[in-house]
Design an enzyme around this catalytic site. Structure first.
Site: not given
Length: 255
Positions: A56, A58, A60-61, A114, A133
């Site tokens: 996904h 975000h 932090d990924h 999410h 997540d």
């Protein structure tokens, strides 16, 4: 289908994963939270990097995607429906399609909730699932972009996998998730034992993943929204599973 899976702790609490197809030697990375720990893990094993599978959008990924692509020439794979928010994709996929890494085949499941367009990668022949997540260790992701029914439907897809499936999730929130889970089921002995194992792993600096889906079904309060025990705990005996899940998620949001 012989594969080697390596858990790579990144940032404060993220996990990335290296998946190596043993027949071909090809390597995929599931999510790229940071560059340095992933480069180090590859160098320690003498591996290259052929593909990057993004779950996904975000940061932090995805933060390390472009640097790792530039260094290794890896092909970046992600959900076609979320192309506008992802790093540039070399391969666009959607639910029901597969990604091939040598002899290894990953099936794509849409697990939106999410985020919209969140996907999981499932290796049916292992079996293993990279859930990021959506389904998390002892928890699930906060519902930022989707709806509670959407998130419950996504978790339902994952709950339908074989119980022995190894779940590789995106973060180590295990200790905090365990504290919350005890507010729902303080007498759940399987939960108590799992919290103790998470504490031991954290103290030793070891990853808390993977765990089997069977263990998540025994201990994860979000998946246990189907059970009489959890329904009674949130004063919703006889209520539909999806509504119970939503109440558990709301309680976690306030916890």
């Amino acid at each position: 289908m012989p594969v080697e899976i390596v858990t790579v702790p990144c940032r404060a609490d993220n996990y990335a994963y290296l998946v190596r197809d043993e027949a071909s030697g090809q390597v995929a990375l599931v999510d790229a939270p940071a560059v340095e720990p992933i480069e180090r893990a590859l160098a320690e094993r003498g591996w290259g990097l052929d593909q990057i599978w993004i779950t996904h959008h975000h940061g932090d990924h995805t933060e390390g995607v472009d640097s790792l692509r530039a260094r290794f020439g890896a092909k970046v794979v992600g959900h076609s429906a979320d192309r506008a928010r992802l790093p540039a994709l070399d391969v666009e996929i959607s639910e029901g399609e597969t990604v091939t890494l040598g002899d290894t085949v990953a099936r794509v499941i849409d697990v939106s909730g999410h985020t919209i367009g969140h996907i999981a990668f499932v290796l049916d022949d292992v079996p293993a699932a990279f859930t990021a997540d959506s389904l998390m260790a002892l928890g699930c992701g906060r519902v930022f972009e989707g709806t509670m029914p959407m998130m419950w439907a996504s978790l339902g897809k994952l709950m339908g996998l074989p119980p022995q499936t190894q779940i590789y999730s995106g973060h180590n929130y295990g200790a905090a998730n365990g504290r919350f889970a005890l507010t729902i089921e303080p007498k759940n002995r399987a939960l108590q034992a799992r919290i103790a194992r998470i504490k031991e792993a954290d103290e030793a600096g070891h990853p808390i993943v993977p765990v089997t889906l069977a263990e998540e079904l025994e201990t994860n309060p979000f998946l246990r929204a189907t059970t009489p025990e959890v329904k009674a705990a949130v004063d919703m005996a006889g209520a539909p599973d999806a509504e119970v899940f939503a109440e558990v998620r709301r309680r976690k949001d306030r916890f």
